[in-house]
Write a protein that holds these residues in place. Sequence first.
Motif, mmCIF file in Angstrom:
data_model
loop_
_atom_site.group_PDB
_atom_site.id
_atom_site.type_symbol
_atom_site.label_atom_id
_atom_site.label_comp_id
_atom_site.label_asym_id
_atom_site.label_seq_id
_atom_site.Cartn_x
_atom_site.Cartn_y
_atom_site.Cartn_z
ATOM 1 N N LEU A 12 -13.960 48.194 8.103
ATOM 2 C CA LEU A 12 -13.247 48.615 6.891
ATOM 3 C C LEU A 12 -14.067 49.617 6.084
ATOM 4 N N LEU A 13 -15.367 49.393 5.988
ATOM 5 C CA LEU A 13 -16.228 50.327 5.259
ATOM 6 C C LEU A 13 -16.255 51.689 5.944
ATOM 7 N N GLU A 14 -16.318 51.676 7.257
ATOM 8 C CA GLU A 14 -16.309 52.935 8.004
ATOM 9 C C GLU A 14 -14.966 53.653 7.818
ATOM 10 N N ALA A 15 -13.883 52.886 7.835
ATOM 11 C CA ALA A 15 -12.551 53.470 7.637
ATOM 12 C C ALA A 15 -12.428 54.044 6.225
ATOM 13 N N GLU A 16 -13.021 53.339 5.270
ATOM 14 C CA GLU A 16 -12.987 53.808 3.881
ATOM 15 C C GLU A 16 -13.777 55.108 3.739
ATOM 16 N N LYS A 17 -14.943 55.173 4.408
ATOM 17 C CA LYS A 17 -15.741 56.390 4.382
ATOM 18 C C LYS A 17 -14.977 57.541 5.037
ATOM 19 N N GLU A 18 -14.336 57.252 6.137
ATOM 20 C CA GLU A 18 -13.552 58.279 6.848
ATOM 21 C C GLU A 18 -12.387 58.754 5.974
ATOM 22 N N ALA A 19 -11.739 57.817 5.295
ATOM 23 C CA ALA A 19 -10.632 58.178 4.407
ATOM 24 C C ALA A 19 -11.135 59.029 3.247
ATOM 25 N N ALA A 20 -12.319 58.684 2.703
ATOM 26 C CA ALA A 20 -12.901 59.470 1.616
ATOM 27 C C ALA A 20 -13.191 60.891 2.091
ATOM 28 N N LYS A 21 -13.705 61.012 3.349
ATOM 29 C CA LYS A 21 -13.965 62.335 3.905
ATOM 30 C C LYS A 21 -12.672 63.142 4.036
ATOM 31 N N VAL A 22 -11.615 62.485 4.513
ATOM 32 C CA VAL A 22 -10.318 63.155 4.677
ATOM 33 C C VAL A 22 -9.784 63.613 3.316
ATOM 34 N N VAL A 23 -9.898 62.741 2.319
ATOM 35 C CA VAL A 23 -9.432 63.090 0.968
ATOM 36 C C VAL A 23 -10.243 64.256 0.419
ATOM 37 N N GLN A 24 -11.553 64.226 0.613
ATOM 38 C CA GLN A 24 -12.423 65.303 0.141
ATOM 39 C C GLN A 24 -12.073 66.616 0.828
ATOM 40 N N GLN A 25 -11.831 66.562 2.133
ATOM 41 C CA GLN A 25 -11.451 67.771 2.863
ATOM 42 C C GLN A 25 -10.105 68.298 2.368
ATOM 43 N N ALA A 26 -9.190 67.371 2.091
ATOM 44 C CA ALA A 26 -7.880 67.783 1.574
ATOM 45 C C ALA A 26 -8.024 68.466 0.217
ATOM 46 N N ARG A 27 -8.893 67.926 -0.639
ATOM 47 C CA ARG A 27 -9.124 68.532 -1.955
ATOM 48 C C ARG A 27 -9.737 69.925 -1.803
ATOM 49 N N GLN A 28 -10.724 70.053 -0.940
ATOM 50 C CA GLN A 28 -11.354 71.349 -0.711
ATOM 51 C C GLN A 28 -10.337 72.348 -0.161
ATOM 52 N N TYR A 29 -9.509 71.878 0.747
ATOM 53 C CA TYR A 29 -8.479 72.739 1.321
ATOM 54 C C TYR A 29 -7.514 73.206 0.237
ATOM 55 N N ARG A 30 -7.119 72.272 -0.631
ATOM 56 C CA ARG A 30 -6.191 72.609 -1.716
ATOM 57 C C ARG A 30 -6.818 73.619 -2.679
#
Length: 119
Positions: A12-30
């Motif tokens: 779950l922690l790894e999934a949370e970290k991966e989700a945070a990375k995806v969200v961060q990438q989405a923000r940077q992309y936006r």
Amino acid sequence: MAAQQSQSIQTLLEAEKEAAKVVQQARQYRVQRLKDARSEAEKEIEEYKKTKEQEFKAFEQSHAGTTQTVQARIDKETEVKQKEIRAAYEGNKDKVVQKLLDRVILVKPELHRNLKKQQ
């Protein structure tokens, strides 16, 4: 069971970290897309300004001669009218002065109409 729970928590922690990375990438992309859109819009605005400026210059050049000819015609008409007014002034100034002098010099003393005669 504790090992399984520990592994589940780790997953779950790894999934949370991966989700945070995806969200961060989405923000940077936006953010990058917004910057790109702004720069693109500025380019379009600049191009539009240039075309409108060129259109205005062409319009101004095509009508510049017309304005000058109209101004010259108006100047000529004004000069003619001024000459007419001066001629009328010169022709009538002696008559006007004479009428003014006649009114001032030739006074006929009369009683005012409201004054009643006393007997």
